[in-house]
Design an enzyme around this catalytic site. Structure first.
Site, PDB file in Angstrom:
ATOM      1  N   LYS A  91       1.269 -11.950   9.517  1.00 30.92           N
ATOM      2  CA  LYS A  91       0.881 -10.531   9.524  1.00 30.92           C
ATOM      3  C   LYS A  91      -0.337 -10.369  10.413  1.00 30.92           C
ATOM      4  CE  LYS A  91      -0.969  -6.769   6.627  1.00 30.92           C
ATOM      5  NZ  LYS A  91      -1.170  -6.199   5.279  1.00 30.92           N
ATOM      6  N   ASP A 119      -6.944  -2.771   8.966  1.00 33.82           N
ATOM      7  CA  ASP A 119      -6.132  -1.942   8.074  1.00 33.82           C
ATOM      8  C   ASP A 119      -7.030  -0.934   7.374  1.00 33.82           C
ATOM      9  OD1 ASP A 119      -4.354  -0.820   6.328  1.00 33.82           O
ATOM     10  OD2 ASP A 119      -4.143  -2.604   5.052  1.00 33.82           O
ATOM     11  N   LYS A 158      -8.026   4.054   2.891  1.00 35.19           N
ATOM     12  CA  LYS A 158      -8.618   3.240   1.833  1.00 35.19           C
ATOM     13  C   LYS A 158     -10.018   3.748   1.505  1.00 35.19           C
ATOM     14  CE  LYS A 158      -6.482  -1.242   3.017  1.00 35.19           C
ATOM     15  NZ  LYS A 158      -5.792  -1.529   1.753  1.00 35.19           N
ATOM     16  N   ASP A 191      -7.159  -8.653   7.798  1.00 39.53           N
ATOM     17  CA  ASP A 191      -5.743  -8.385   7.560  1.00 39.53           C
ATOM     18  C   ASP A 191      -4.843  -9.004   8.639  1.00 39.53           C
ATOM     19  OD1 ASP A 191      -4.073  -7.373   5.632  1.00 39.53           O
ATOM     20  OD2 ASP A 191      -3.889  -5.384   6.546  1.00 39.53           O
ATOM     21  N   ASP A 215      -0.508   2.912   3.587  1.00 40.47           N
ATOM     22  CA  ASP A 215      -1.296   1.692   3.389  1.00 40.47           C
ATOM     23  C   ASP A 215      -0.403   0.483   3.092  1.00 40.47           C
ATOM     24  OD1 ASP A 215      -3.542   0.140   3.324  1.00 40.47           O
ATOM     25  OD2 ASP A 215      -4.227   0.824   1.349  1.00 40.47           O
ATOM     26  N   GLU A 264       1.537  -0.985   5.058  1.00 42.90           N
ATOM     27  CA  GLU A 264       1.918  -1.088   6.475  1.00 42.90           C
ATOM     28  C   GLU A 264       2.367  -2.499   6.848  1.00 42.90           C
ATOM     29  OE1 GLU A 264      -1.087  -1.535   5.405  1.00 42.90           O
ATOM     30  OE2 GLU A 264      -1.492  -3.438   6.418  1.00 42.90           O
ATOM     31  N   ARG A 310       4.246  -4.718   5.366  1.00 41.14           N
ATOM     32  CA  ARG A 310       5.676  -4.972   5.174  1.00 41.14           C
ATOM     33  C   ARG A 310       6.510  -4.289   6.252  1.00 41.14           C
ATOM     34  NH1 ARG A 310       5.503  -2.492  -0.748  1.00 41.14           N
ATOM     35  NH2 ARG A 310       3.431  -3.416  -0.539  1.00 41.14           N
TER      36      ARG A 310
HETATM   37  N1  BES Z   1      -3.873  -5.407   3.552  1.00 38.58           N
HETATM   38  C1  BES Z   1      -3.579  -4.828   2.300  1.00 38.58           C
HETATM   39  C2  BES Z   1      -3.532  -5.838   1.159  1.00 38.58           C
HETATM   40  C3  BES Z   1      -4.808  -6.529   0.825  1.00 38.58           C
HETATM   41  C4  BES Z   1      -5.582  -6.090  -0.239  1.00 38.58           C
HETATM   42  C5  BES Z   1      -5.218  -7.652   1.493  1.00 38.58           C
HETATM   43  C6  BES Z   1      -6.754  -6.753  -0.568  1.00 38.58           C
HETATM   44  C7  BES Z   1      -6.391  -8.313   1.179  1.00 38.58           C
HETATM   45  C8  BES Z   1      -7.155  -7.871   0.141  1.00 38.58           C
HETATM   46  C9  BES Z   1      -2.234  -4.123   2.357  1.00 38.58           C
HETATM   47  O1  BES Z   1      -1.870  -3.589   3.594  1.00 38.58           O
HETATM   48  C10 BES Z   1      -2.313  -2.973   1.417  1.00 38.58           C
HETATM   49  O2  BES Z   1      -3.061  -2.082   1.681  1.00 38.58           O
HETATM   50  N2  BES Z   1      -1.525  -3.012   0.364  1.00 38.58           N
HETATM   51  C11 BES Z   1      -1.523  -1.990  -0.605  1.00 38.58           C
HETATM   52  C12 BES Z   1      -0.094  -1.672  -0.936  1.00 38.58           C
HETATM   53  C13 BES Z   1       0.065  -0.476  -1.809  1.00 38.58           C
HETATM   54  C14 BES Z   1      -0.239   0.782  -1.020  1.00 38.58           C
HETATM   55  C15 BES Z   1       1.465  -0.460  -2.316  1.00 38.58           C
HETATM   56  C16 BES Z   1      -2.263  -2.510  -1.832  1.00 38.58           C
HETATM   57  O3  BES Z   1      -2.115  -3.660  -2.158  1.00 38.58           O
HETATM   58  O4  BES Z   1      -3.018  -1.741  -2.403  1.00 38.58           O
HETATM   59 ZN    ZN Z   2      -2.693  -4.498   5.236  1.00 38.51          ZN
HETATM   60 MN    MN Z   3      -2.627  -1.618   3.845  1.00 41.44          MN
END
Ligand code: BES
Ligand code: ZN
Ligand code: MN
Length: 467
Positions: free
Chosen positions: A236, A241, A248, A259, A319, A321, A323
Site C-alpha cells: 500500500k 492519507d 480525519k 501510510d 477514508d 482508500e 483497499r
Molecule cells: N490508513 C488508514 C488505516 C490506519 C489507521 C493505518 C491507523 C495506521 C494507523 C486507512 O486508510 C483508514 O483510514 N482506514 C479507516 C477505514 C474506515 C473508514 C472503514 C479506519 O481504519 O478508520
Molecule cells: Zn490509509
Molecule cells: Mn484512510
C-alpha cells in the site's frame, strides 16, 4: 556502521569486547567472571547488561556482558534482541568500535547482524545534532555467509524505515517511483496518470484525484536464474492519507505519512534481491502510489468507481482508500499470472484495535500460504496473527447501487477490508498482511525507536528467499 567478521577475537584491538552470559554458565572471560559474576553476582538474565573496564588486562578497553538468559530458551530472535540492546548500550557510552564474541552453538550470524542494524538505527536526517553511531562492529565465530545475509536484511530494513519515516513532502509518489527506478538488477516500469486510466484502474485513480501530487503505478520485476515460482508483492503506497472528503481528525492524521509503509517494505525487499539473488523465483513488486487528499477534484462519498476487473464500488467513506488502490493493484498482479500474491498494507485502524502495535493481521484465500507466512514471520522476529475471512463480512458491504460499498460496519473492520480485497483476486493464492498497528510506533517498543519499524521486510525477504 561497518560490519566485519573475524575468526578469533583474542587479539582484536577494539574499544569494547562484547560477550554473553547464559544463566547456567560462566562467561568466556576470566576477568568478567571474577568481577561481574563472583563479586557483583551478575546473573545473565535475558537482556541484562554489565560493563567493566579492563585496565589493560586484555586488548579491549572495556567488556560488555549481555545476559542471554536460560540456554534452552535462547533462539535466533533472542540473538537479534540481545545484539540490538548491546549496540544501544554501546552508543550510550559513545563507543565507536566493538567486537562481539559469543559462545553459542548455532551460527546466529544473520540474526546478530540484523540486531546490530536495529540497535544502531536512528532517523536523524533532520536534526542538527546527529545520533551517536558505531563505526565498526566485528563479529567473531559467525560464518561469513550468514553475516553477509544479515547485512542484506539489515540494509533492507534500514532503507525501508528511512523512506517510511520521511515526511510526505519528501516521500511523494514521484519519489517512490524514482527510487524504484534506481534499483539495480530489476526491470522497472512506471505508469503515470494517463496510463493508469488506460489500464482501467478506476478505483485507484479516484483516490489519487484529490491531490496535486501525481500518482505513480510502480512495477518492479526480479527474475532469478531458474524461476520455478512467480510471486507478486503489493505494498500500500498512500504517501499521505488525510482521509479525503471524509477528513480525519488531527490526532489520527498526524502520522499518516506512514501510510506508505507497505510500499516502503516492498521497496526494501525488491532493492535487496540483487544482492540476495534467490534462484527459483520471479518476484513482482507492485505499488499503486498516490495521496488521499480533499482537493477540488477529490472523489466523493456516493461516487461509483469501476475497478480494473469491472466490478463497481460505491464510495461509502473516502477514508477507506487503501483497499481501493489495492483492488486495482491486485487485479494487475493477477493478470501477470503469478502463483502467489501477498499484499502488505497499513489498512485498518480496526486491526490496530484488535492486535495493538504488537502483531500484524493476516488473511487470505489459502490456508497453507497463510500458515507458511505466519511461520516465516515467527522465525523472522515478527508476530503475525490470522484474522477470519467469513463470507458474512461481505454482508456489511452490500450496496443498493453498485456491486459493493468500500466500507460497512465499524465492527470487524479488518476482516471486512479482507473480504473486500478478495473480490479482486482471481487465480493465485493470496495473503493480505495488515500492518496498521505494527508499521509505525508513536513511542519506543522493545528494540525499536519512535517511528517506522520496517514491518514485513524480514518476513517477506525470507518468504521470497525460501520460495
Ligand atoms: N490508513 C488508514 C488505516 C490506519 C489507521 C493505518 C491507523 C495506521 C494507523 C486507512 O486508510 C483508514 O483510514 N482506514 C479507516 C477505514 C474506515 C473508514 C472503514 C479506519 O481504519 O478508520
Ligand atoms: Zn490509509
Ligand atoms: Mn484512510
Amino acid at each position: 556502521m561497518e560490519i566485519k567478521v573475524t575468526k578469533d577475537a583474542k587479539d582484536i584491538k577494539t574499544e569494547v569486547l562484547v560477550i554473553n552470559k547464559f544463566e547456567e554458565d560462566n562467561t568466556s572471560q576470566e576477568l568478567a567472571n571474577t568481577y561481574a559474576v563472583e563479586k557483583d553476582h551478575f546473573e545473565g538474565k535475558f537482556g541484562q547488561t554489565y560493563l567493566l573496564h579492563t585496565y589493560g588486562k586484555i586488548p579491549a578497553d572495556k567488556i560488555l556482558i549481555i545476559g542471554f538468559g536460560k540456554k534452552d530458551e535462547f533462539d535466533s530472535n533472542k540473538m537479534t534482541e540481545a545484539v540490538a540492546k548491546a549496540v544501544k548500550k554501546l552508543r550510550q557510552i559513545h563507543a565507536k568500535t566493538a567486537c562481539f564474541d559469543f559462545d553459542v552453538m548455532c551460527d546466529y550470524g544473520k540474526s546478530a547482524v540484523i540486531g546490530a542494524y536495529i540497535g544502531d538505527y536512528a532517523f536523524d536526517k533532520y536534526k542538527n545534532e546527529k545520533a551517536k553511531h558505531l563505526d565498526e562492529v566485528i563479529f567473531a565465530k559467525f560464518s561469513e555467509d550468514t553475516v553477509k545475509e544479515g547485512i542484506i536484511f539489515g540494509e533492507a530494513m534500514k532503507f525501508s524505515r528511512d523512506i517510511a519515516n520521511e515526511p510526505a513532502a519528501y516521500a511523494t509518489p514521484t519519489k517512490l517511483a524514482e527510487l524504484a527506478s534506481s534499483f539495480e538488477g530489476l526491470q522497472t516500469e512506471i505508469y503515470d496518470r494517463d496510463e493508469i486510466e488506460r489500464m482501467g484502474m478506476g478505483a485507484y485513480l479516484a483516490v489519487a484525484k484529490g491531490s496535486a501530487e501525481a500518482p505513480k503505478f510502480i512495477h518492479m520485476k526480479y527474475t532469478g536464474k531458474n524461476p520455478k515460482k512467480k510471486i507478486a508483492l503489493i505494498g500500500k503506497g498512500l504517501c499521505f492519507d488525510s482521509g479525503g472528503m471524509d477528513l480525519k481528525p488531527p490526532a489520527s492524521m498526524l502520522t499518516m505519512r506512514d501510510d506508505m509503509s507497505g510500499a516502503a517494505c516492498v521497496l526494501g525487499v525488491m532493492r535487496a534481491l540483487k544482492e540476495l539473488q534467490p534462484e527459483n523465483v520471479e518476484v513482482h513488486g507492485i505499488i499503486a502510489a498516490c495521496e488521499n487528499m480533499p482537493g477540488q477534484n477529490a472523489y466523493k462519498p456516493g461516487d461509483i468507481l469501476t475497478a480494473k476487473n469491472g466490478k463497481t464500488i460505491e464510495v461509502d467513506n473516502t477514508d477507506a482508500e487503501g483497499r481501493l488502490t489495492l483492488a486495482d493493484a491486485l487485479c494487475y498482479a493477477c493478470e501477470l499470472g503469478v502463483d502467489e500474491v501477498v499484499d502488505i498494507a497499513t489498512l485498518t485502524g480496526a486491526c490496530m484495535v484488535a492486535l495493538g502495535t504488537i502483531a500484524s493481521g493476516v488473511m487470505g484465500n489459502n490456508e497453507d500460504l497463510i500458515a507458511k507466512i505466519i511461520h516465516i514471520a515467527e522465525k523472522s522476529g515478527e508476530k503475525y496473527w490470522q484474522l477470519p475471512m467469513y463470507k458474512e463480512y461481505m454482508d456489511g458491504l452490500k450496496s443498493d447501487i453498485a456491486d459493493m460499498k468500500n466500507t460497512g460496519s465499524r465492527y470487524g473492520g479488518a476482516s471486512a477490508a479482507g473480504v473486500f480485497l478478495q473480490e479482486f483476486v482471481s487465480g493465485p493464492k493470496w495473503a493480505h498482511i495488515d500492518i496498521a498497528g505494527t508499521a509505525f510506533l508513536e513511542k519506543p517498543q522493545g528494540i525499536f525507536n519512535y517511528g517506522s519499524t520496517g514491518a514485513g521486510v524480514r518476513t517477506l525477504l525470507n518468504y521470497v528467499n525460501e520460495a
